[in-house]
Structure formats: structure tokens, C-alpha cells
Design an enzyme around this catalytic site. Sequence first.
Site, short mmCIF file in Angstrom:
data_model
loop_
_atom_site.label_atom_id
_atom_site.label_comp_id
_atom_site.label_asym_id
_atom_site.label_seq_id
_atom_site.Cartn_x
_atom_site.Cartn_y
_atom_site.Cartn_z
N TYR A 214 37.81 -35.61 80.39
CA TYR A 214 37.16 -34.68 81.32
C TYR A 214 36.36 -33.59 80.63
O TYR A 214 35.23 -33.29 81.04
CB TYR A 214 38.26 -34.06 82.19
N LYS A 218 32.29 -31.74 81.18
CA LYS A 218 32.05 -30.34 81.50
C LYS A 218 31.24 -29.65 80.42
O LYS A 218 30.37 -28.81 80.71
CB LYS A 218 33.39 -29.63 81.73
#
Length: 382
Positions: A214, A218
Site C-alpha cells: 500500500y 501512496k
Amino acid sequence: MPQLPSLSSLYELSTPTLGISVFVCTVIIAYTIAKMFGFGRKNEFPVEGRVVVITGGSDGMGRAVATNLAGRGAHVVVVARTVSKLQSTVEDMRRAAMNSLKQRFFYISADLTDPAECDRVIAEVTGWNYGAGPDIVWCCAGFCHPGFFTEVPISVQRQQMDTVYWTAANTAHSTLRNWLAPVPPSAQMQNPRRHLIFTCSTLAFTPIAGYGPYSPAKAAIRSLSDTLSQEIEMYNGAFTQRHRNSAPAADVKIHTIFPMGILSGGFDNEQKLKPELTKMLEEADKPQTPEEVAQISLAALERGEYLITTMFVGNVMKGTALGPSPRNAPIGDTILSWLSNLVFLQVIPDLRNKAFNWGKTNGLPNAGGFEDETPEATTPPS
């Protein structure tokens, strides 16, 4: 969105480092108060009567942002995949509206991992808005699939990049192509500037073990935001000079929000997949409600901020990673950066040591070997 990275070591520092931490707190609090209570400040983010598009607007932070903007007089379009959730959000916005007789609300079901779908969304909004593009686009779409890098199949990690980074990048590309197309002087707007807003995560500042699939997505959003914050000035310069037939309709400002943990259905799903080490590193953290994040973000946008955090510790994390990013306040953010990096001289070794000691105590996370696929990860939340 993921929970705030551990940083519990901030509460376990040696006496000298603790003194520095207290000093950091004092400086940042004084700076924040000065920013909050400045007199005569212009609202840099007027929304009443303006058209706002919110991707990922049917749940969590996106839904909270939508209802808050409805309460401030905006016309709001929410975009997501699940029609029933979108319809429910539209009803919430109507109830929250400042003026239900004048304000308009709309929803579009779309899969934003497909760039053609993003083009369709902007085209539909433009048609709905009587031929004018939206004034504000806020990218909130995405979900978090935590896990150790080697434990999560590459197919799932590609899916994370698609649903986190590419939904934002596709939306930004379609939006900016709509906004930045040259128009004749007669079509140039006199209204306040347009705003493109990304939703990122403090993990882009301080990666944490267990967010390998993840965090890179980002971090990519943060890098895209910094790049666009430079590129957009070329178009803004053309708009300011009103070059004949070569200027966009309005100037544009880029912003990025960096929340921490947000209490939502997505957060509950994330907790089911999160490694125990990651939970331990985050045990001192306090997730915020979507409403809190929305209100704090909107207040910062009204102050004209570029990189926006929603908690004090997130601001310290931002201070360690400002690099070449534009500052909200050059002096205050520079001081924040110096002091935050002193604090993190202890925090980063502490996080690494905790991961090392976890391995010594518990062994391999998956002693039975690796799996090709995990059923929980194959379908993103709607």
C-alpha cells in the site's frame, strides 16, 4: 485508509530526546495557533455555489467530505462503483444542504481504474453543469490491503497500485485535460481558482512494516502531487497573462491530504488482514472519524495549505519528509523539519528494532510457505 504508524516510541524516549520532543510540540502548537487565529485571512477555498466532484464519495472520508460540502452550499457529484451507496450519499447531502432549493446533487457509477471511465465522468459532470467543467475535484477513491511484501501476491500489489494510485492519476489526467485546454479570452473565468485535491496517507512520509503493498502507491501520489504543483504554474502563468487563445479558463491549485487511521468499513476490513506486528507498531495510535478528517481538511484548504495533515503526530511525520515539497509556511515548516528529524533519530531505529525482536520471538510470519493468492484480496471493497 491505514491507521497512524506506531510512533509509540515518541512516548518512550530518553530524557534529552524527550526535551526536544516537548520543544517540538511547543513550536508546532504555537505555529498552529498563529495559523488558526490569524486575523483578516482570506478564505482560499470558497465552495458555495461551486461544483465539486468527489471520487470514492459513497463511503468513509469521501462521504463525510460530500456532506460537509453540501452543508457549505456546494453542488456535489459523488463517484464510486456501488449505486445503492451513491444513492444513499445523495440523500445525506440533500439533508445536509445549506439551501436544498438551489443546490444540486448527482452521482455517477464508474470504475476509475479505467482511464476511459474517468474521461466519461468528467464529460458527464460537464454536461450536467451546463457545459462547464467542475470547479473542484477531490480524489478519495482507494482501499488498503496490508500485508508483508513477500506474503502478498504480486497480483494483489498491482491491484493496490491500480485502486490507490491509478484511480487518482486517471482522475487527475482527465480533470486537467478538461481544465487546461486553451480557450479564447471571452471564455476565461472570473470565479475563484479551481482545485485538484489528492487523498494520500502519512505512510507516504513514514513507511511501516506491514504496508508494503500500500505505501508505495501512496508515495507515488505524493510524488505526482509535487510534480503537478510545479507543472501547473506554467498554465497559471499563461492564464495570468491572458495569452490570446492559449490560456486555460482558470488558474488551478493542487493540494494533498495525509490522513492517518480513519474509522470506516474499509478500516474494519483492513484490520482483518493486518499482520500482528503492524498492529503492535500501531497500538498507541488513535484513528479519527471520517467527519473529523473532513472538517480538519476543509479548514486547512480554506487556509490555502498544500500538504495537509489531520493530526499533530502526522504533522511531525510530514516534517521529516518535506524535501523539495512546497511549504505551507516557509519558516514554520522549515523549523518543523529540523526538529522532526531530531525526534526521528530515535523513532526509526525503534521501529526497526521492534520488527527485529518480533522475528526473534515469533519466527517467520508464514512458516508454512507462500501462497499464490489470498481470497480476501481478490476483490476490492465497493
